[in-house]
Design an enzyme around this catalytic site. Structure first.
Site, PDB file in Angstrom:
ATOM      1  N   GLU A  37       0.918  -1.356   0.222  1.00  0.00           N
ATOM      2  CA  GLU A  37       0.068   0.032   0.126  1.00  0.00           C
ATOM      3  C   GLU A  37       0.900   1.272   0.132  1.00  0.00           C
ATOM      4  O   GLU A  37       0.748   2.242  -1.089  1.00  0.00           O
ATOM      5  CB  GLU A  37      -0.953  -0.084   1.116  1.00  0.00           C
ATOM      6  CG  GLU A  37      -2.092   0.609   0.971  1.00  0.00           C
ATOM      7  CD  GLU A  37      -3.282   0.667   2.204  1.00  0.00           C
ATOM      8  OE1 GLU A  37      -3.058  -0.190   3.040  1.00  0.00           O
ATOM      9  OE2 GLU A  37      -4.058   1.560   2.215  1.00  0.00           O
ATOM     10  N   HIS A 443      19.592  25.260  32.684  1.00  0.00           N
ATOM     11  CA  HIS A 443      18.696  26.330  33.433  1.00  0.00           C
ATOM     12  C   HIS A 443      18.503  27.515  32.388  1.00  0.00           C
ATOM     13  O   HIS A 443      19.369  27.906  31.857  1.00  0.00           O
ATOM     14  CB  HIS A 443      19.071  26.786  34.712  1.00  0.00           C
ATOM     15  CG  HIS A 443      17.980  27.820  35.199  1.00  0.00           C
ATOM     16  ND1 HIS A 443      17.044  27.679  35.913  1.00  0.00           N
ATOM     17  CD2 HIS A 443      18.187  29.180  35.316  1.00  0.00           C
ATOM     18  CE1 HIS A 443      16.306  28.567  36.222  1.00  0.00           C
ATOM     19  NE2 HIS A 443      17.332  29.461  35.867  1.00  0.00           N
TER      20      HIS A 443
HETATM   21  C1  FAD Z   1      -3.841   6.858  15.178  1.00  0.00           C
HETATM   22  C2  FAD Z   1      -2.410   6.192  15.508  1.00  0.00           C
HETATM   23  C3  FAD Z   1      -1.514   7.176  16.080  1.00  0.00           C
HETATM   24  C4  FAD Z   1      -0.276   6.457  16.341  1.00  0.00           C
HETATM   25  N1  FAD Z   1       0.523   7.259  17.080  1.00  0.00           N
HETATM   26  C5  FAD Z   1       1.648   6.777  17.410  1.00  0.00           C
HETATM   27  C6  FAD Z   1       2.687   7.402  18.130  1.00  0.00           C
HETATM   28  O1  FAD Z   1       2.681   8.686  18.069  1.00  0.00           O
HETATM   29  N2  FAD Z   1       3.774   6.811  18.493  1.00  0.00           N
HETATM   30  C7  FAD Z   1       4.233   5.661  17.997  1.00  0.00           C
HETATM   31  O2  FAD Z   1       5.312   4.944  18.602  1.00  0.00           O
HETATM   32  N3  FAD Z   1       3.261   4.853  17.671  1.00  0.00           N
HETATM   33  C8  FAD Z   1       2.150   5.246  17.340  1.00  0.00           C
HETATM   34  N4  FAD Z   1       1.232   4.685  16.666  1.00  0.00           N
HETATM   35  C9  FAD Z   1       1.404   3.142  16.288  1.00  0.00           C
HETATM   36  C10 FAD Z   1       2.382   3.044  15.166  1.00  0.00           C
HETATM   37  O3  FAD Z   1       1.779   3.570  14.057  1.00  0.00           O
HETATM   38  C11 FAD Z   1       2.524   1.658  14.874  1.00  0.00           C
HETATM   39  O4  FAD Z   1       3.165   1.023  16.002  1.00  0.00           O
HETATM   40  C12 FAD Z   1       3.460   1.313  13.804  1.00  0.00           C
HETATM   41  O5  FAD Z   1       3.063   1.967  12.674  1.00  0.00           O
HETATM   42  C13 FAD Z   1       3.817  -0.054  13.393  1.00  0.00           C
HETATM   43  O6  FAD Z   1       4.770  -0.147  12.598  1.00  0.00           O
HETATM   44  P1  FAD Z   1       4.978  -1.613  11.933  1.00  0.00           P
HETATM   45  O7  FAD Z   1       6.017  -1.338  10.921  1.00  0.00           O
HETATM   46  O8  FAD Z   1       4.868  -2.764  12.684  1.00  0.00           O
HETATM   47  O9  FAD Z   1       3.452  -1.666  10.888  1.00  0.00           O
HETATM   48  P2  FAD Z   1       2.657  -0.775  10.067  1.00  0.00           P
HETATM   49  O10 FAD Z   1       3.219   0.628  10.107  1.00  0.00           O
HETATM   50  O11 FAD Z   1       1.214  -0.918  10.224  1.00  0.00           O
HETATM   51  O12 FAD Z   1       3.162  -1.229   8.638  1.00  0.00           O
HETATM   52  C14 FAD Z   1       2.828  -2.372   8.100  1.00  0.00           C
HETATM   53  C15 FAD Z   1       2.889  -2.261   6.394  1.00  0.00           C
HETATM   54  O13 FAD Z   1       2.890  -3.475   6.050  1.00  0.00           O
HETATM   55  C16 FAD Z   1       2.210  -3.454   4.976  1.00  0.00           C
HETATM   56  N5  FAD Z   1       1.681  -4.945   4.583  1.00  0.00           N
HETATM   57  C17 FAD Z   1       0.685  -5.925   5.443  1.00  0.00           C
HETATM   58  N6  FAD Z   1       0.531  -7.051   5.102  1.00  0.00           N
HETATM   59  C18 FAD Z   1       1.305  -7.045   3.770  1.00  0.00           C
HETATM   60  C19 FAD Z   1       1.410  -7.944   2.776  1.00  0.00           C
HETATM   61  N7  FAD Z   1       0.992  -9.209   2.891  1.00  0.00           N
HETATM   62  N8  FAD Z   1       2.131  -7.763   1.879  1.00  0.00           N
HETATM   63  C20 FAD Z   1       2.840  -6.466   1.721  1.00  0.00           C
HETATM   64  N9  FAD Z   1       2.812  -5.375   2.600  1.00  0.00           N
HETATM   65  C21 FAD Z   1       1.976  -5.687   3.380  1.00  0.00           C
HETATM   66  C22 FAD Z   1       0.988  -2.673   5.216  1.00  0.00           C
HETATM   67  O14 FAD Z   1       0.183  -2.169   3.999  1.00  0.00           O
HETATM   68  C23 FAD Z   1       1.841  -1.554   6.020  1.00  0.00           C
HETATM   69  O15 FAD Z   1       2.341  -0.691   5.437  1.00  0.00           O
HETATM   70  C24 FAD Z   1      -0.165   5.176  16.183  1.00  0.00           C
HETATM   71  C25 FAD Z   1      -1.102   4.522  15.636  1.00  0.00           C
HETATM   72  C26 FAD Z   1      -2.040   4.889  15.120  1.00  0.00           C
HETATM   73  C27 FAD Z   1      -3.295   4.000  14.353  1.00  0.00           C
END
Ligand code: FAD
Length: 464
Positions: A37, A443
């Site tokens: 995506e 400070h």
């Molecule tokens: C509204 C909101 C606010 C947030 N604020 C914070 C914050 O301030 N600080 C913080 O630390 N965390 C925050 N988070 C949490 C943070 O966004 C997640 O912890 C983080 O994005 C996780 O990273 P990740 O790489 O594990 O997964 P993701 O960011 O979810 O990325 C996973 C990726 O894998 C891709 N994918 C999935 N399956 C497949 C597949 N089969 N083939 C190919 N691609 C695939 C998806 O499209 C996605 O791009 C927030 C979350 C939300 C929803």
């Protein structure tokens, strides 16, 4: 398409995946990352970054409303919801594009499409980059999605998840937020700042359930003062959708129930890992409660298959996933990284007031059988806080009474999300009160409160 081989193939280009890819490339591996995506994942596109952009608009709006307090004048203060959202989307796009640049810079192959592991060492991709790819090591970094509560299924119109809440077409006049974790509270804070009537319903006895009780109570008082209605120990048992509004039935857990009407509902009851359609079951990869089971180095029970980030379990935070990514590929390389220590992962909520913490809460320290010394310092006693017009807040530190080990730090107030890292570094260096007391803090800064909180724990506080 011909088979292509890599040393490491990462599924998912969120913060966990892309950081793992960069570190792997630095270590000399031939790396590919598959993304279905958007580069940057939820974090850059629908999570951490766009929310912070929205909250920044809310913060500036609040400052403008208080211009007089600073000897300034501002008339006809208002906002343009579409412009606020447009700015937030532009910030996201800039960062997501930045990930593309980083992938090129590190010569990481970016494959567009949806990936599935077909057998050990093999991944099939459907989509633009369709093909079969070979990799000695496959790292699953597929992230998470909103948890759906039965009977309260999001419909994109009246019942939102964070996706819709991030890009409102118009500002709802009233909003019901289900769940008071970081995501729910940040949206509650944003929408309230822009004038919505906001109600938060939390099933657990306290809001911000992961935080120290004392900090959560202070936060609740501040939110209620801002006009946010909060119900804890309460559950949204059902919803009825009407034209332009939702009527929710809220049970108080003691046999009582009431109805609440709001233009929109945000369901923020947590997230579940994206473990489906990845071929994990066929491979025998162990999953539990929607997340993949890993050790502290990202290894699953199946050789050659790893998991990092949200899909590898809580806390579901970007920096936790990024750290896991680094540790995972360093271990693959044969380096000896420290396994992830979940007790040293800071947590931040960027609401007004901000909340930040690391390590054990006072209650959890006591439950763990530790005898503790607790220090507290209020923002009221800090010169910089008063100069900033931000004199409400608290810095709380928890030490092991016997050894002086810093067990945890918990803060509420302006900019604490920037301050907490001082304590994270301290804990990582296994600091005791002695080093912290000897440290010179500049400070006037808010950081002096960190020093004072430590001094307070040892009966040496200066400015209260
Ligand atoms: C509204 C909101 C606010 C947030 N604020 C914070 C914050 O301030 N600080 C913080 O630390 N965390 C925050 N988070 C949490 C943070 O966004 C997640 O912890 C983080 O994005 C996780 O990273 P990740 O790489 O594990 O997964 P993701 O960011 O979810 O990325 C996973 C990726 O894998 C891709 N994918 C999935 N399956 C497949 C597949 N089969 N083939 C190919 N691609 C695939 C998806 O499209 C996605 O791009 C927030 C979350 C939300 C929803």
């Amino acid at each position: 398409m011909a088979e292509i081989g890599f040393d490491i193939l990462i599924i998912g280009a969120g913060p966990a995946g892309y950081v793992a890819a960069i570190r792997a490339a630095q270590l000399g591996f031939k790396v590919a990352i598959v993304e279905r995506e958007h580069l940057g994942g939820i974090c850059l596109n629908w999570g951490c970054i766009p929310t912070k952009a929205l909250l920044r608009s809310a913060e500036i709006y609040r400052y403008m409303q208080h211009a007089k307090d600073f000897g300034l004048s501002a008339e006809k203060i208002g906002f343009d919801a579409a412009a606020i959202v447009a700015r937030s989307r532009a910030v996201s796009k800039r960062l997501s594009d930045g990930v593309g640049f980083l992938m090129k810079k590190h010569k990481i192959a970016v494959i567009d499409g949806s990936a599935r592991i077909t057998k050990p060492g093999e991944v099939k991709v459907e989509g633009k980059g369709a093909g079969t790819y070979q990799a000695k090591h496959i790292v699953v970094a597929t992230g998470a999605r909103p948890r759906v509560l039965p009977g309260i299924e999001p419909d994109k119109e009246l019942i939102w998840t964070y996706f819709e809440a991030m890009v409102p077409k118009t500002m709802p006049k009233s909003l019901l937020v289900i769940g008071s974790g970081a995501i729910g509270i940040e949206f509650a804070s944003f929408y309230r700042a822009l004038g919505a009537e906001v109600t938060v319903v939390e099933v657990l006895p306290q809001i911000l359930p992961a935080e120290d009780d004392e900090i959560a109570q202070l936060a609740r008082k501040r939110f209620e003062k801002q006009g946010i209605k909060i119900f804890t120990g309460a559950k949204v048992a059902g919803v009825e959708k009407r034209k332009g509004e939702v009527v929710a039935r809220v049970e108080d857990g003691k046999g009582g129930s009431r109805t609440m009407t709001a233009e929109r509902v945000i369901s923020a009851a947590g997230v579940v890992g994206n473990v489906e359609n990845l071929g994990l079951e066929a491979l025998g990869v162990k999953t539990e409660k929607g997340t993949i089971q890993v050790d502290g180095l990202g290894r699953t029970n199946v050789a050659g298959v790893y998991a990092i980030g949200d899909v590898a379990g809580p806390p579901m935070l970007a920096h936790k996933g990024q750290h896991e990514g680094v540790v995972c590929v360093e271990a693959i390389k044969g380096l000896k990284p420290h396994p992830l220590n979940k007790n040293r992962i800071p947590g931040c909520t960027y609401c007004d007031p901000q909340i930040a913490s690391v390590g054990l809460t006072e209650k959890r320290a006591q439950e763990a059988g530790r005898e503790v010394r607790v220090g507290r310092f209020p923002f009221l006693g800090n010169g910089k806080a008063i100069a900033l017009g931000e004199d409400q807040g608290l810095v709380k530190t928890i030490f092991d009474k016997k050894t002086g080990e810093l067990l945890g730090a918990h803060m509420i107030g302006a900019e604490v999300t920037e301050l907490i890292q001082g304590f994270v570094v301290a804990m990582n260096c296994e600091t005791t009160e002695a080093e912290l007391m000897q440290t010179i803090f500049p400070h006037p800064t808010l950081s002096e409160m960190m020093h004072e909180s430590v001094l307070d724990a040892y009966g040496r506080v200066m400015h209260v």
